[in-house]
Design an enzyme around this catalytic site. Sequence first.
Site, short mmCIF file in Angstrom:
data_model
loop_
_atom_site.label_atom_id
_atom_site.label_comp_id
_atom_site.label_asym_id
_atom_site.label_seq_id
_atom_site.Cartn_x
_atom_site.Cartn_y
_atom_site.Cartn_z
N GLU A 130 0.66 -1.19 0.07
CA GLU A 130 -0.04 0.11 -0.20
C GLU A 130 0.82 1.13 -0.02
OE1 GLU A 130 -2.84 -0.39 2.93
OE2 GLU A 130 -3.76 -2.15 2.43
N GLY A 134 5.13 -1.63 2.60
CA GLY A 134 5.56 -2.66 1.71
C GLY A 134 6.09 -3.99 2.69
N SER A 135 7.04 -3.55 3.38
CA SER A 135 7.62 -4.77 4.20
C SER A 135 6.77 -5.13 5.44
CB SER A 135 9.02 -4.21 4.83
OG SER A 135 9.90 -3.61 3.86
N THR A 162 2.14 -5.11 -9.75
CA THR A 162 2.40 -5.62 -11.10
C THR A 162 1.45 -6.17 -11.77
OG1 THR A 162 4.76 -5.81 -10.10
CG2 THR A 162 4.41 -6.94 -12.26
N ILE A 356 32.87 -2.83 -17.49
CA ILE A 356 33.69 -3.26 -18.39
C ILE A 356 33.40 -2.57 -19.90
CG2 ILE A 356 33.94 -5.58 -19.75
CD1 ILE A 356 33.71 -7.34 -17.34
N HIS A 357 32.09 -2.27 -19.80
CA HIS A 357 31.61 -1.36 -21.17
C HIS A 357 32.04 -0.15 -21.20
CE1 HIS A 357 28.64 -5.04 -21.57
NE2 HIS A 357 28.43 -4.39 -22.70
N GLY A 359 32.51 3.61 -21.21
CA GLY A 359 31.46 4.67 -21.57
C GLY A 359 30.58 4.06 -22.33
N GLU A 382 9.17 -8.84 -3.45
CA GLU A 382 8.98 -10.13 -2.50
C GLU A 382 10.06 -10.12 -1.46
OE1 GLU A 382 7.75 -10.63 -5.57
OE2 GLU A 382 7.19 -12.76 -5.93
C1 LIG Z 1 8.38 -2.04 -9.69
C2 LIG Z 1 7.85 -3.01 -8.41
C3 LIG Z 1 6.79 -3.82 -8.65
C4 LIG Z 1 6.20 -4.38 -7.29
N1 LIG Z 1 5.09 -5.22 -7.73
C5 LIG Z 1 4.50 -5.65 -6.50
C6 LIG Z 1 3.29 -6.56 -6.54
O1 LIG Z 1 2.95 -6.79 -7.68
N2 LIG Z 1 2.74 -6.81 -5.39
C7 LIG Z 1 2.83 -6.10 -4.12
O2 LIG Z 1 2.04 -6.32 -3.33
N3 LIG Z 1 3.86 -5.14 -4.11
C8 LIG Z 1 4.79 -4.80 -5.06
N4 LIG Z 1 5.87 -4.02 -5.11
C9 LIG Z 1 6.18 -3.48 -3.60
C10 LIG Z 1 7.24 -4.15 -3.14
O3 LIG Z 1 6.95 -5.41 -2.54
C11 LIG Z 1 7.67 -3.17 -1.80
O4 LIG Z 1 8.24 -2.11 -2.47
C12 LIG Z 1 8.92 -4.05 -0.90
O5 LIG Z 1 8.34 -4.94 -0.22
C13 LIG Z 1 9.45 -2.77 0.06
O6 LIG Z 1 8.45 -2.18 0.69
P1 LIG Z 1 8.33 -0.38 0.58
O7 LIG Z 1 8.68 -0.02 -0.52
O8 LIG Z 1 7.11 -0.15 1.37
O9 LIG Z 1 9.37 -0.17 1.66
P2 LIG Z 1 9.55 -0.21 3.09
O10 LIG Z 1 9.02 -1.17 3.93
O11 LIG Z 1 8.95 1.33 3.58
O12 LIG Z 1 11.12 -0.16 3.38
C14 LIG Z 1 12.00 1.08 3.20
C15 LIG Z 1 13.42 0.51 3.59
O13 LIG Z 1 13.46 0.26 4.97
C16 LIG Z 1 13.98 -1.23 5.25
N5 LIG Z 1 13.18 -1.64 6.32
C17 LIG Z 1 11.86 -1.73 6.45
N6 LIG Z 1 11.56 -2.42 7.50
C18 LIG Z 1 12.61 -2.97 8.36
C19 LIG Z 1 13.27 -3.65 9.30
N7 LIG Z 1 12.11 -4.01 10.35
N8 LIG Z 1 14.54 -3.80 9.55
C20 LIG Z 1 15.37 -3.31 8.71
N9 LIG Z 1 15.04 -2.64 7.78
C21 LIG Z 1 13.68 -2.40 7.45
C22 LIG Z 1 13.54 -1.88 3.80
O14 LIG Z 1 14.38 -2.94 3.68
C23 LIG Z 1 14.11 -0.71 2.86
O15 LIG Z 1 15.29 -0.62 2.69
C24 LIG Z 1 6.62 -3.73 -6.08
C25 LIG Z 1 7.88 -2.77 -5.98
C26 LIG Z 1 8.35 -2.18 -7.17
C27 LIG Z 1 9.28 -1.26 -6.91
#
Ligand SMILES: Cc1cc2nc3c(=O)[nH]c(=O)nc-3n(C[C@H](O)[C@H](O)[C@H](O)COP(=O)(O)OP(=O)(O)OC[C@H]3O[C@@H](n4cnc5c(N)ncnc54)[C@H](O)[C@@H]3O)c2cc1C
Length: 402
Positions: A130, A134-135, A162, A356-357, A359, A382
Amino acid sequence: MAVASPLDKTDEQKAITDMVRQFADEQILPNAEHYDHEDEFPEPIVEQMRELGLFGVTIPEEYGGMGLDLTTYAMIVEELSRGWISISGIVNTHFIGSYLLMKFGSEEQRQKYLPTMATGELRAAFSLSEPELGSDVQAIKTSAKRTQDGDYEINGQKMWVTNGLMSGLVFVLVKTDPEADPRHRGMTCFIAEKAPGVAENTGEHAGFTVPPPLKKMGYKGVESTELVFDGYRCPAENILGGEDEGLNKGFAQMMDALEVGRVNVAARGVGIAQRALELGLRYSQERKAFGKPIAQHQAIQFKLADMATQVEAARLLTLRAARLKDAGERSDLEAGMAKLFASEAGRTCVEESFRIHGGYGYSKEYEIERLYRDAPLLLIGEGTSEIQRMVIGKKLLERHKL
Ligand SMILES: Cc1cc2nc3c(=O)[nH]c(=O)nc-3n(C[C@H](O)[C@H](O)[C@H](O)COP(=O)(O)OP(=O)(O)OC[C@H]3O[C@@H](n4cnc5c(N)ncnc54)[C@H](O)[C@@H]3O)c2cc1C
């Protein structure tokens, strides 16, 4: 006596991966530049993938698929990603959707969706993320409430989906019990239907809107979208597994699917790393500096050596995780390791090949420029590398409890 290699393929695996490699060489690689530059959905390539049956690789034969295992699927994904990771992206969320149906769906749901999913006529997306999370999946805010007539009304916003536009089904995780403690016991996976390719859904799918695709650094061609649910009605029978079995079980279902999803992202890392190595090997033998091909300079050979080692190690970890899963053994730790290592290997190998490429790596005329923009996605989708380390650490301690 010959020693069996963990990379050995069965005759069937060899036949199908040879076929997909040829498809990547002839159809994907020559066209990826065009679709990437135009950020255009590669419809003709997707049509050919449908003809090859690639949307039904893991769907059982009784539902019209090929009935192949995760290991074979991972081998196929490596080949597709070697061509272009956006192509594997079109298949991957579909694969996760079909996995969810096969593992947790009711027989009625399987019969309803799997046959058209096997042909690729109906394609699936899956949606956890959302705008504010994400995480931290348990923090999901999108919610579903039971209505008087027994349907569920979904409200909220999803992010980064996606195949959000082109899919006809979205496996979407929402909150159904806001009071649940722990939070994950109050979440449900709905199979949300909509019209493929339609932004403003009407009629039975009213309240389901797909805003314009998000603009991205790479991973072009396949759309990533928000989804807006505003009073969208989903029948109770569209709860994954049915209302009795599936209500408030969505978190565990989605986490299970993410485990195979991680093998799948690992395979994408292997594919992009393999391609970066191939490009580095070719360019370094063609380009001359100081009177000889740069491949004859030890510094460049060391880069090639490190890249080839990473590719091989990433492939071994990926296939090991897939084989354990196919054998019905625990593979959560192994899938996390494979995803972590292979996605990082993808990024490292792409960066080394880019160096390696010289410029020319910075020029849009060279394929490595696309790979350089594509590879970082694998560090995020994921579960980020940080999240993989958390998964691996937790599982290690569980398995080695004092
Ligand atoms: C091109 C693209 C396609 C995607 N496709 C899908 C899809 O089809 N379906 C779907 O549901 N999602 C999708 N995603 C979302 C993706 O799964 C999330 O972006 C990802 O899980 C990270 O969540 P966030 O971007 O909210 O980052 P956040 O969760 O906000 O994290 C930000 C940073 O904090 C770190 N972090 C967070 N919590 C902790 C912790 N407890 N300890 C240490 N570090 C932490 C993370 O590793 C990251 O470095 C997609 C993302 C992209 C960019």
